[in-house]
Write a protein that holds these residues in place. Structure first.
Motif, PDB file in Angstrom:
ATOM      1  N   LEU A   1      -5.038   5.302   0.752  1.00  0.00           N
ATOM      2  CA  LEU A   1      -4.054   4.232   0.653  1.00  0.00           C
ATOM      3  C   LEU A   1      -4.459   3.340  -0.504  1.00  0.00           C
ATOM      4  O   LEU A   1      -5.592   2.872  -0.557  1.00  0.00           O
ATOM      5  CB  LEU A   1      -3.997   3.418   1.948  1.00  0.00           C
ATOM      6  CG  LEU A   1      -3.281   4.072   3.123  1.00  0.00           C
ATOM      7  CD1 LEU A   1      -3.413   3.189   4.362  1.00  0.00           C
ATOM      8  CD2 LEU A   1      -1.813   4.300   2.811  1.00  0.00           C
ATOM      9  N   GLU A   2      -3.545   3.146  -1.435  1.00  0.00           N
ATOM     10  CA  GLU A   2      -3.863   2.377  -2.637  1.00  0.00           C
ATOM     11  C   GLU A   2      -2.987   1.127  -2.702  1.00  0.00           C
ATOM     12  O   GLU A   2      -1.766   1.212  -2.519  1.00  0.00           O
ATOM     13  CB  GLU A   2      -3.623   3.226  -3.889  1.00  0.00           C
ATOM     14  CG  GLU A   2      -3.944   2.490  -5.174  1.00  0.00           C
ATOM     15  CD  GLU A   2      -3.805   3.378  -6.395  1.00  0.00           C
ATOM     16  OE1 GLU A   2      -3.542   2.861  -7.484  1.00  0.00           O
ATOM     17  OE2 GLU A   2      -3.962   4.606  -6.240  1.00  0.00           O
TER      18      GLU A   2
ATOM     19  N   GLU B   1       0.833  -1.201   0.000  1.00  0.00           N
ATOM     20  CA  GLU B   1       0.000   0.000   0.000  1.00  0.00           C
ATOM     21  C   GLU B   1       0.870   1.253   0.000  1.00  0.00           C
ATOM     22  O   GLU B   1       1.919   1.291   0.634  1.00  0.00           O
ATOM     23  CB  GLU B   1      -0.931  -0.016   1.203  1.00  0.00           C
ATOM     24  CG  GLU B   1      -2.043  -1.056   1.037  1.00  0.00           C
ATOM     25  CD  GLU B   1      -2.842  -1.274   2.296  1.00  0.00           C
ATOM     26  OE1 GLU B   1      -4.076  -1.333   2.205  1.00  0.00           O
ATOM     27  OE2 GLU B   1      -2.227  -1.402   3.356  1.00  0.00           O
ATOM     28  N   ALA B   2       0.410   2.241  -0.707  1.00  0.00           N
ATOM     29  CA  ALA B   2       1.108   3.511  -0.814  1.00  0.00           C
ATOM     30  C   ALA B   2       0.127   4.654  -0.579  1.00  0.00           C
ATOM     31  O   ALA B   2      -1.056   4.558  -0.928  1.00  0.00           O
ATOM     32  CB  ALA B   2       1.743   3.657  -2.199  1.00  0.00           C
ATOM     33  N   VAL B   3       0.606   5.718   0.020  1.00  0.00           N
ATOM     34  CA  VAL B   3      -0.184   6.946   0.123  1.00  0.00           C
ATOM     35  C   VAL B   3      -0.294   7.555  -1.270  1.00  0.00           C
ATOM     36  O   VAL B   3       0.706   7.713  -1.971  1.00  0.00           O
ATOM     37  CB  VAL B   3       0.486   7.947   1.086  1.00  0.00           C
ATOM     38  CG1 VAL B   3      -0.193   9.312   1.002  1.00  0.00           C
ATOM     39  CG2 VAL B   3       0.473   7.420   2.506  1.00  0.00           C
ATOM     40  N   VAL B   4      -1.507   7.894  -1.673  1.00  0.00           N
ATOM     41  CA  VAL B   4      -1.722   8.599  -2.929  1.00  0.00           C
ATOM     42  C   VAL B   4      -2.475   9.883  -2.604  1.00  0.00           C
ATOM     43  O   VAL B   4      -3.565   9.848  -2.017  1.00  0.00           O
ATOM     44  CB  VAL B   4      -2.508   7.760  -3.944  1.00  0.00           C
ATOM     45  CG1 VAL B   4      -2.798   8.584  -5.198  1.00  0.00           C
ATOM     46  CG2 VAL B   4      -1.730   6.499  -4.311  1.00  0.00           C
TER      47      VAL B   4
ATOM     48  N   TRP C   1      -6.573  12.257   0.070  1.00  0.00           N
ATOM     49  CA  TRP C   1      -5.591  11.185   0.008  1.00  0.00           C
ATOM     50  C   TRP C   1      -6.247   9.838   0.313  1.00  0.00           C
ATOM     51  O   TRP C   1      -7.342   9.769   0.844  1.00  0.00           O
ATOM     52  CB  TRP C   1      -4.450  11.443   0.991  1.00  0.00           C
ATOM     53  CG  TRP C   1      -4.822  11.240   2.439  1.00  0.00           C
ATOM     54  CD1 TRP C   1      -5.511  12.097   3.238  1.00  0.00           C
ATOM     55  CD2 TRP C   1      -4.531  10.084   3.232  1.00  0.00           C
ATOM     56  NE1 TRP C   1      -5.667  11.566   4.488  1.00  0.00           N
ATOM     57  CE2 TRP C   1      -5.071  10.332   4.526  1.00  0.00           C
ATOM     58  CE3 TRP C   1      -3.869   8.885   3.002  1.00  0.00           C
ATOM     59  CZ2 TRP C   1      -4.959   9.402   5.561  1.00  0.00           C
ATOM     60  CZ3 TRP C   1      -3.755   7.962   4.028  1.00  0.00           C
ATOM     61  CH2 TRP C   1      -4.298   8.227   5.294  1.00  0.00           C
TER      62      TRP C   1
ATOM     63  N   ALA D   1       5.391   4.925   1.019  1.00  0.00           N
ATOM     64  CA  ALA D   1       4.955   3.632   0.496  1.00  0.00           C
ATOM     65  C   ALA D   1       5.973   2.599   0.946  1.00  0.00           C
ATOM     66  O   ALA D   1       7.042   2.936   1.462  1.00  0.00           O
ATOM     67  CB  ALA D   1       4.885   3.669  -1.036  1.00  0.00           C
TER      68      ALA D   1
ATOM     69  N   THR E   1       2.412  10.037  -5.036  1.00  0.00           N
ATOM     70  CA  THR E   1       2.836   9.501  -3.743  1.00  0.00           C
ATOM     71  C   THR E   1       3.969  10.389  -3.259  1.00  0.00           C
ATOM     72  O   THR E   1       5.035  10.412  -3.878  1.00  0.00           O
ATOM     73  CB  THR E   1       3.310   8.047  -3.864  1.00  0.00           C
ATOM     74  OG1 THR E   1       2.203   7.221  -4.230  1.00  0.00           O
ATOM     75  CG2 THR E   1       3.890   7.550  -2.538  1.00  0.00           C
TER      76      THR E   1
ATOM     77  N   TYR F   1      -0.991   9.102   7.874  1.00  0.00           N
ATOM     78  CA  TYR F   1      -0.347  10.136   7.048  1.00  0.00           C
ATOM     79  C   TYR F   1      -0.881  11.529   7.354  1.00  0.00           C
ATOM     80  O   TYR F   1      -0.113  12.479   7.552  1.00  0.00           O
ATOM     81  CB  TYR F   1      -0.533   9.782   5.577  1.00  0.00           C
ATOM     82  CG  TYR F   1      -0.325  10.918   4.600  1.00  0.00           C
ATOM     83  CD1 TYR F   1       0.931  11.507   4.436  1.00  0.00           C
ATOM     84  CD2 TYR F   1      -1.377  11.402   3.822  1.00  0.00           C
ATOM     85  CE1 TYR F   1       1.127  12.544   3.532  1.00  0.00           C
ATOM     86  CE2 TYR F   1      -1.185  12.429   2.912  1.00  0.00           C
ATOM     87  CZ  TYR F   1       0.061  12.999   2.773  1.00  0.00           C
ATOM     88  OH  TYR F   1       0.248  14.022   1.878  1.00  0.00           O
TER      89      TYR F   1
ATOM     90  N   PRO G   1       6.670   9.198  -8.187  1.00  0.00           N
ATOM     91  CA  PRO G   1       6.242   8.524  -6.959  1.00  0.00           C
ATOM     92  C   PRO G   1       7.352   8.513  -5.907  1.00  0.00           C
ATOM     93  O   PRO G   1       8.508   8.195  -6.197  1.00  0.00           O
ATOM     94  CB  PRO G   1       5.918   7.107  -7.434  1.00  0.00           C
ATOM     95  CG  PRO G   1       5.579   7.257  -8.879  1.00  0.00           C
ATOM     96  CD  PRO G   1       6.460   8.359  -9.383  1.00  0.00           C
TER      97      PRO G   1
END
Length: 353
Positions: A32-33, A20-23, A30, A139, A76, A332, A135
């Motif tokens: 988490l994806e 998962e990454a912050v987008v 924002w 993440a 990200t 975040y 990016p």
């Protein structure tokens, strides 16, 4: 206990890794994806992020205050980080796998006149930086060109190493200011940059190293890092014209003007803070009459990165005491709110995927 957000996991034992990454889709928006960890392209490496720092520019991204030419939503964020190389692309030395690293953020072109002169932070190609237009490291993984890596010792503290990006900025200011032993030096601002500057400048054995900082807790920490004296900004007028070198890190409305006023005739000033619009200007007549040399610092060239990494590896630079908060990716927004909150208990905030 369940898996923490941001923790990488295999879909199956021999299958692809997802994480998962912050987008950040836009200011304040924002999520988490879940993403797949793709093999790195030729010339690049995929790194497992250990920790990523949050700075004022990350808050600008979240609040929507960053100039349009210096951000590309959705993205990200995360330009201050440290981690371990997990995979290498075609043409990259396989021996890099498993190494602890940090990486420069600017994707300099390596071809323009400024890059060829070694001034990579002045690259004349279009602005391109990890965590702003590419990016970043909020993440579990981040992919960067291998040429931007700086290798760390095997025993390096990766949480502390996440502060090597701001350390490189300070190193750039120090290199430009060229301190000499027994000089009188002042640092304006006792935030992360200022306290890192105190550490680096103390290594030059100055006759005086004065930290100008209104917060008592930060001022005292500066003393532990090598400042010989602390000074409240309201008392700085009495010190005007005393210092051979002044390094400004506060980015406050009047800090640049204050820094110039503290420099002696023929002195040097390095400005690293970026204030909000409307900040107090610097009198050009005074600059000319006093023959003051002023350096601007934005980012850091490769030379400064190398200097900061060497100082970290030798123990001259110890960023670990500046870290006050370590939060998971799903916090975040809370982490961003801590930065710039004015709380004296908040130092450097890290995200830990």
């Amino acid at each position: 206990m369940g898996r923490g957000l941001g923790e990488a996991r295999p879909d199956r034992e021999d299958g692809p890794v997802t994480y998962e990454a912050v987008v950040l889709d836009g200011p304040g928006a924002w999520r988490l994806e879940p993403l797949g960890a793709e093999p790195p392209p030729p010339g690049e490496v995929r790194c497992r992020v250990h920790a990523a720092g949050i700075c004022g520019s990350d808050r600008e991204l979240f609040d929507g205050n960053r100039p349009a030419g210096y951000v590309r939503y959705p993205l990200t964020p995360g330009h201050e980080w440290a981690g371990t190389v997990e995979a290498v692309g075609e043409g990259v030395d396989p021996a890099l796998a498993g190494r602890k690293v940090v990486a420069e953020g600017f994707r300099n072109c390596q071809r323009c006149e400024r890059c060829r002169a070694g001034e990579t932070s002045l690259c004349t190609a279009a602005y391109d930086e990890t965590g702003f237009t590419r990016p970043g490291a909020f993440a579990s993984y981040v992919t960067v060109p291998a040429r931007l890596l700086h290798l760390l010792d095997e025993e390096a503290d990766l949480s502390a190493a996440a502060l090597l990006e701001p350390s490189a900025v300070v190193a750039s200011a120090v290199l430009k200011g060229a301190p000499r032993p027994a000089e009188r030096i002042a640092v304006v601002g006792g935030g992360t940059l200022g306290l890192l500057a105190v550490q680096l400048l103390a290594a030059y054995s100055p006759a005086e190293l004065v930290l100008v900082e209104p917060r008592q807790q930060r001022a005292e920490q500066g003393g532990r890092f090598g400042a010989t004296r602390q000074l409240h900004p309201s008392d700085a007028g009495a010190e005007a014209g005393r210092f051979d070198l002044v390094v400004e890190t506060a980015g406050a409305a009047h800090s640049a003007a204050l820094a110039v006023s503290l420099a002696r005739r023929g002195g040097r000033v390095a400005l690293t803070g970026i204030p909000a619009p409307g900040a107090a200007g610097i009198d050009p007549i005074a600059l000319a009459m006093q023959q003051t040399t002023v350096y601007g610092v934005f980012g850091a060239p490769s030379e400064a990165w190398s200097y900061a990494v060497r100082a970290f590896g030798s123990g001259v630079l110890d960023p670990a005491p500046l870290i006050t908060h370590e939060l998971p990716l799903n916090a975040y927004d809370k982490a961003v709110s801590l930065v710039g909150s004015g709380d004296p208990e908040v130092g450097k905030v890290l995200l830990r995927p």
